[in-house]
Design an enzyme around this catalytic site. Structure first.
Site, PDB file in Angstrom:
ATOM      1  N   LYS A  36      -0.869  -4.205  -3.312  1.00 52.14           N
ATOM      2  CA  LYS A  36      -2.174  -3.633  -2.977  1.00 52.14           C
ATOM      3  C   LYS A  36      -2.257  -2.239  -3.574  1.00 52.14           C
ATOM      4  O   LYS A  36      -1.639  -1.302  -3.090  1.00 52.14           O
ATOM      5  CB  LYS A  36      -2.410  -3.568  -1.470  1.00 52.14           C
ATOM      6  CG  LYS A  36      -3.802  -3.037  -1.156  1.00 52.14           C
ATOM      7  CD  LYS A  36      -4.034  -2.885   0.319  1.00 52.14           C
ATOM      8  CE  LYS A  36      -5.449  -2.399   0.596  1.00 52.14           C
ATOM      9  NZ  LYS A  36      -5.724  -1.069   0.015  1.00 52.14           N
TER      10      LYS A  36
ATOM     11  N   SER B   6       0.785  -1.214   0.000  1.00 51.65           N
ATOM     12  CA  SER B   6       0.000   0.000   0.000  1.00 51.65           C
ATOM     13  C   SER B   6       0.822   1.273   0.000  1.00 51.65           C
ATOM     14  O   SER B   6       1.446   1.614  -0.981  1.00 51.65           O
ATOM     15  CB  SER B   6      -0.933  -0.030   1.203  1.00 51.65           C
ATOM     16  OG  SER B   6      -1.791   1.061   1.193  1.00 51.65           O
TER      17      SER B   6
ATOM     18  N   ASP C 100       9.582   5.246 -10.603  1.00 52.04           N
ATOM     19  CA  ASP C 100       9.150   5.818 -11.874  1.00 52.04           C
ATOM     20  C   ASP C 100       9.815   7.158 -12.151  1.00 52.04           C
ATOM     21  O   ASP C 100      10.058   7.514 -13.309  1.00 52.04           O
ATOM     22  CB  ASP C 100       7.632   5.987 -11.887  1.00 52.04           C
ATOM     23  CG  ASP C 100       6.901   4.676 -12.149  1.00 52.04           C
ATOM     24  OD1 ASP C 100       7.579   3.632 -12.217  1.00 52.04           O
ATOM     25  OD2 ASP C 100       5.657   4.700 -12.278  1.00 52.04           O
TER      26      ASP C 100
END
Length: 477
Positions: A313, A288, A299
């Protein structure tokens, strides 16, 4: 007040003025089914062999309805809602476990660092089979949580099951758990930062730790950010942590059912580490909010990921108080979240740039991925919305051999090696002697897959996680 929860339990407070409830079922059919519910309740009340508690039955029905949606939607009774608010403040009473329910079994998401549970050796993936000698099978997360709670200093006996081992009973002494979400120390020329959970204090604590490490080591050359076995926490905390290491760019976006339900969160100017090399440690206990941080830093090409693929998740839960919390609250999945590149990691997870198992046994667990506890293990989990799937059983790129010093943290050692190489994996020194490196051959994978090993990895040190932040279905106790 409405709160957004991210796995483990991330929370963002929002104003709640009202809701419109949509249904795909025709109104008349809905009314008929509600009448049926009332009829069934009346029959139970009149015909059951012993008197029943209607309030308890209705609360169980609400919990069942919510859990039928997905693993993280849930109904919180009033006491459970109050407890959720306490836990996200950074201090709560209990034994230090984040748990979830699936298929009639109560499983451990993660033990909190330095909690009664972690000191007793309870690990992520363990099944709680009995509490004080009473069978725990079929109990809800809330029911198990209530049994684990109690006055500070009192004890509770918990029986845990672990694949390949005999059932083990441990006695846990309850205590007030004050969650120090961020800790740090120097590792030679580098700083090591452990985030155990994401709560209201995490952003402030992270700033303090980084400032202290830079003061202790003016020429500090980089940082390791350890998110292993961190099951989540507050969304706001995950954004703050990501922002600490980013100069600009998107951190995360969340998208609801309707095309226009998109929220984006971006970094503000100012990288507290001044762009120094950064390595993030992750494993399948990183969930999470941890995955938001890892996804953003990966990224944005700000950090190198080392370890094992994260939990996966990628959904957001909104906590909606009922009657201002007097009747409890609903935690309902309202959105998926996406990394800056637009990837949903739901059921997939964040894959490391350098795949490294912490121990030989953990390497064998990865080679038998059916034993890895992840979002993909939930029968009712949402799909990823992008058609991708989590990587299946395989031999990790690196895993310590039987002669490796078990007192050392191999994943951390390799993270430091990456920093010494300036974050450039092409310049990374070869794995040291005694390390099993996957050569990509079928034989290597077959050997690992057939080897006997425990189904859960040794507890990751140093600090915690879920407890995964509390999502209503994932509750700390």
């Amino acid at each position: 007040m409405r709160k957004l929860l991210l796995a483990g339990g991330a929370v963002l407070a929002l104003g709640l003025s009202g809701m419109t409830v949509a249904t795909q079922t025709p109104r008349n059919e809905t009314f008929r089914m509600l009448q049926l519910f009332g009829d069934v309740l009346a029959v139970v009340e009149q015909a059951y062999v012993v008197p029943v508690d209607n309030k308890k039955l209705i609360e169980a029905a609400l919990a069942g309805m919510m859990s039928a949606l997905d693993p993280h939607s849930n109904y919180l009774a009033p006491d459970g809602y109050e407890d959720l608010q306490e836990r996200t403040s950074g201090e709560y009473s209990g034994v230090g476990l984040t748990i979830t329910a699936e298929g009639g079994l109560v499983k451990v998401i993660s033990p909190m660092d330095n909690s009664p549970a972690s000191r007793a050796g309870i690990q992520a993936g363990d099944v709680i089979s009995a509490i004080d000698g009473q069978n725990a099978a079929g109990l809800s997360v809330s029911e198990v949580s209530n049994k684990l709670r109690g006055a500070m200093g009192t004890s509770v006996k918990v029986t845990v099951l672990r694949d390949g081992e005999e059932a083990r009973e441990v006695t846990l002494v309850r205590e007030v758990i004050k969650v120090e979400s961020v800790t740090g120390r120097l590792e030679g020329d580098f700083g090591y930062i452990r985030i155990s959970t994401f709560n209201e204090n995490t952003g402030r604590e992270l700033t303090q730790v980084i400032t202290r490490l830079k003061t202790e080591k003016p020429g500090i050359k980089g940082f390791v950010l350890d998110l292993r076995n961190n099951g989540g926490g507050l969304l706001t905390a995950a954004i703050d942590v990501s922002d600490t290491f980013l100069e600009r760019g998107e951190i995360v976006s969340q998208r609801g059912r309707k095309p226009d339900q998109i929220d984006r969160y971006a970094a503000k100017p100012g990288d507290l580490t001044n762009g120094l090399p950064l390595v993030v440690l992750i494993n399948y206990g990183s969930a999470s909010a941890s995955e938001i941080v890892a996804g953003a830093l990966k990224d944005q090409e700000r950090a190198t990921m080392v370890g094992l693929t994260s939990f996966g998740k990628g959904s957001v839960q909104t906590v909606i108080p009922l009657n201002q919390g007097k009747d409890g609250a609903l935690s309902i999945t309202t959105a998926r979240y996406y990394t800056p590149s637009g990837r949903s990691i739901q059921k997939i997870g964040i894959e490391p740039d350098l795949e490294v198992a912490r121990s030989e046994a953990e390497g064998r667990i990865v080679s038998r991925s059916s034993f890895i506890y992840s979002e993909a293990a939930y029968a009712t989990a949402l799909d990823a919305s992008i058609g991708a799937e989590r990587k299946g059983a395989h031999t990790p790129h690196e895993a310590p051999g039987p002669d490796f010093d078990k007192a050392k943290d191999y994943q951390l050692e390799r993270a430091l090696d990456v920093l010494r190489a300036g974050g450039d994996l092409s310049k990374l020194a070869a794995a040291p002697a005694g390390i099993v490196v996957d050569d990509g051959t079928e034989k290597a994978a077959e050997t690992a897959a057939n080897d006997d090993a425990p189904a859960t990895a040794p507890e990751t040190k140093p600090e915690p996680a879920p407890e995964a932040t509390p999502t209503p279905q994932q509750r700390r106790r």
